[in-house]
Design an enzyme around this catalytic site. Structure first.
Site, PDB file in Angstrom:
ATOM      1  CD  GLU A  57     -24.880 -22.584  28.160  1.00 25.33           C
ATOM      2  OE1 GLU A  57     -25.848 -22.138  27.518  1.00 25.33           O
ATOM      3  OE2 GLU A  57     -24.173 -23.529  27.774  1.00 25.33           O
ATOM      4  CB  SER A  77      -5.512 -11.647  23.164  1.00 26.22           C
ATOM      5  OG  SER A  77      -6.273 -10.590  22.718  1.00 26.22           O
ATOM      6  CG  HIS A 100      -9.236 -20.814  20.385  1.00 25.72           C
ATOM      7  ND1 HIS A 100      -8.031 -20.844  21.068  1.00 25.72           N
ATOM      8  CD2 HIS A 100      -9.418 -19.532  20.003  1.00 25.72           C
ATOM      9  CE1 HIS A 100      -7.515 -19.611  21.058  1.00 25.72           C
ATOM     10  NE2 HIS A 100      -8.340 -18.812  20.437  1.00 25.72           N
ATOM     11  CB  SER A 101     -12.600 -18.285  21.761  1.00 30.95           C
ATOM     12  OG  SER A 101     -12.917 -18.073  20.392  1.00 30.95           O
TER      13      SER A 101
HETATM   14  C1  LIG Z   1       0.077 -12.453  16.933  1.00 29.31           C
HETATM   15  C2  LIG Z   1      -1.203 -13.203  16.913  1.00 29.31           C
HETATM   16  N1  LIG Z   1      -1.467 -14.045  15.886  1.00 29.31           N
HETATM   17  C3  LIG Z   1      -2.632 -14.732  15.869  1.00 29.31           C
HETATM   18  C4  LIG Z   1      -3.557 -14.570  16.856  1.00 29.31           C
HETATM   19  C5  LIG Z   1      -4.872 -15.346  16.809  1.00 29.31           C
HETATM   20  N2  LIG Z   1      -4.853 -16.380  17.832  1.00 29.31           N
HETATM   21  C6  LIG Z   1      -5.439 -16.172  19.026  1.00 29.31           C
HETATM   22  S1  LIG Z   1      -5.249 -17.456  20.051  1.00 29.31           S
HETATM   23  C7  LIG Z   1      -4.390 -18.353  18.910  1.00 29.31           C
HETATM   24  C8  LIG Z   1      -3.894 -19.734  19.237  1.00 29.31           C
HETATM   25  C9  LIG Z   1      -2.927 -19.771  20.353  1.00 29.31           C
HETATM   26  O1  LIG Z   1      -2.704 -21.109  20.776  1.00 29.31           O
HETATM   27  P1  LIG Z   1      -1.871 -21.455  22.061  1.00 29.31           P
HETATM   28  O2  LIG Z   1      -0.747 -20.498  22.226  1.00 29.31           O
HETATM   29  O3  LIG Z   1      -1.543 -22.895  21.981  1.00 29.31           O
HETATM   30  O4  LIG Z   1      -2.868 -21.169  23.280  1.00 29.31           O
HETATM   31  P2  LIG Z   1      -4.260 -21.878  23.630  1.00 29.31           P
HETATM   32  O5  LIG Z   1      -5.339 -21.082  22.944  1.00 29.31           O
HETATM   33  O6  LIG Z   1      -4.173 -23.274  23.160  1.00 29.31           O
HETATM   34  O7  LIG Z   1      -4.424 -21.771  25.099  1.00 29.31           O
HETATM   35  C10 LIG Z   1      -4.267 -17.622  17.729  1.00 29.31           C
HETATM   36  C11 LIG Z   1      -3.586 -18.116  16.536  1.00 29.31           C
HETATM   37  C12 LIG Z   1      -3.239 -13.669  17.896  1.00 29.31           C
HETATM   38  N3  LIG Z   1      -4.065 -13.460  18.927  1.00 29.31           N
HETATM   39  N4  LIG Z   1      -2.059 -13.001  17.898  1.00 29.31           N
END
Ligand SMILES: Cc1ncc(C[n+]2csc(CCOP(=O)(O)OP(=O)(O)O)c2C)c(N)n1
Ligand SMILES: [Mg+2]
Length: 414
Positions: free
Chosen positions: A90, A176, A305-306
């Protein structure tokens, strides 16, 4: 018979050790039938669970028989995480912080695994494991300080929200870029083995991150170097908008374990006891036998996701509702507690009130706190700052001096 192309008879006739394959890279037999291995040779890996969806123990011999005190701690950490998520989500929506990621639906994977470790075990997270840090005792004030990037933040305000870290609690700071933690964790586990430290490493990652090359490197190094590590995959169904059926074609992440020569298991991540049992046994054996373990915890990401994502663009409300209402790790644990007479409406109501108050107090305190000193931008990387950085720091000071009316410097710590 020696020249026979039909082969069978001559093989029998000349059966000798040298007729076995001698290649150094495999221990196998020869065959004389052309046959490709089916990709589904490892498929339908079962999901280990202890409780059913109503919180009833299925097989009494699998009940970890945790004390009432421990189970209440599980429940309180899971729900406190939930409340913190709600308030910080929030506050991003209100423009008070820049970004946030919730953990809704994955609380069981965090608490069950964290509780099974020793405090000295080293944790590498991805970014959606705040409950692990919370279970270890990271205070609400420090979660809030990090998200608010205030002067109390251990990272001195230099990271985006949710990039927590705690040296004291053996939780390596989140980075991240996906999967970078996986080879780092493998290296740390190798160091622990060589130091004979009786410590394990746990490395969390999403099923999406498991597609990165770094995941392969980390798995293979850990297996060949025989490292005491638990690879903990949170398979929550999505990598942002990419569903698992676009992410991989095999039987999830657990199916990859045998390919690396790793002990592997799939568990119901919404069953906190199943996660606890699997992690505890993996942790015990990883350290005792110096070998890696792979745990794939099946769960569901209930939140977006975020704060930069709107998941209604790629999944149905019904799908989300199913997990939220029918198969939630928190309600499952609550059923278990209620059945034992450990928790009822009264306890729930007063804990809801108390936990909300705790979160709100920390939140208000974090918001009032000053921002970190600007010169902290330049610290903590080099033992002695190189001249290039010193010049930049001086330039920043001159700039702030000259244009101070354009900066809210009174909000910053001096
Ligand atoms: C190398 C890289 N590529 C792309 C991203 C963008 N990105 C951030 S989170 C995400 C998805 C990751 O999914 P998952 O590993 O299943 O974790 P969840 O978010 O489901 O917990 C992506 C593609 C990133 N942070 N780093
Ligand atoms: Mg995922």
């Amino acid at each position: 018979a020696v020249c026979s192309l039909s082969g069978r008879l001559s093989q029998q006739t000349f059966d000798s050790p040298s007729d076995k394959p001698q290649f150094p890279g495999a221990s196998a037999e020869f065959v004389d039938q052309l046959e490709f291995i089916q990709p589904n040779v490892i498929s339908g890996i079962p999901v280990y669970r202890v409780m059913d969806r109503k919180g009833q123990i299925i097989n009494p011999s699998e009940d970890p028989k945790l004390s009432k005190e421990t189970v209440l701690k599980f429940y309180q950490k899971m729900t406190l995480l939930n409340t913190m998520d709600r308030i910080l989500y929030e506050s991003q929506r209100q423009g008070r912080i820049s970004f946030y990621m919730t953990n809704y639906g994955e609380e069981g994977t965090h608490v069950g695994s964290a509780a099974a470790l020793e405090p000295s075990d080293l944790v590498f997270g991805q970014y959606r494991e705040a409950g692990v840090l919370m279970y270890r005792g990271f205070p609400l004030d420090l979660f809030m300080a990090q998200c608010y990037a205030n002067a109390d933040d251990l990272g001195k305000g230099r990271q985006m929200p949710v990039h927590y870290g705690s040296k004291e609690l053996n939780f390596v700071t989140i980075s991240s870029p996906l999967a970078t933690q996986i080879p780092q964790a493998a290296g740390a586990a190798y160091a622990m083995k060589t130091l004979n430290s009786n410590r394990a490493v746990i490395c969390y990652f999403g099923e999406g991150a498991a597609s990165e090359g770094d995941a392969h490197a980390g798995f293979n190094f850990s297996a060949t170097l025989e490292c005491p590590i638990i690879f903990f995959c949170r398979n929550n169904g999505y990598a942002i908008s990419t569903p698992t059926n676009e992410q991989y074609r095999g039987d999830g992440i657990a199916a990859r374990g045998p390919g690396y020569g790793m002990m592997s298991i799939r568990v119901d991540g919404n069953d906190v006891f199943a996660v606890y049992n699997a992690t505890r046994e993996a942790r015990r054996r990883a350290v005792a036998e110096n070998q890696p373990f792979l745990i794939e915890a099946m769960t569901y990401r209930i939140g977006h996701h975020s704060t930069s994502d709107d998941s209604s663009a790629y999944r149905s409300v019904d799908e989300v509702n199913y997990w939220d209402k029918q198969d939630h790790p928190i309600s499952r644990l609550r059923h278990y507690m209620t059945a034992r007479g450990w928790w009822a409406e009264d306890e729930e109501r007063s804990w809801r009130k108390q936990s909300r108050q705790l979160v709100m107090e920390a939140f208000e305190k974090a918001e009032r706190r000053l921002k970190p000193r600007p010169e902290w931008l330049f610290t903590d990387v080099y033992d002695e700052n190189p001249t290039g950085l010193q010049k930049q720091q001086e330039a920043l000071q001159r700039h702030l001096e000259q244009y101070k009316e354009h900066y809210p410097l009174d909000l910053y710590d001096k």
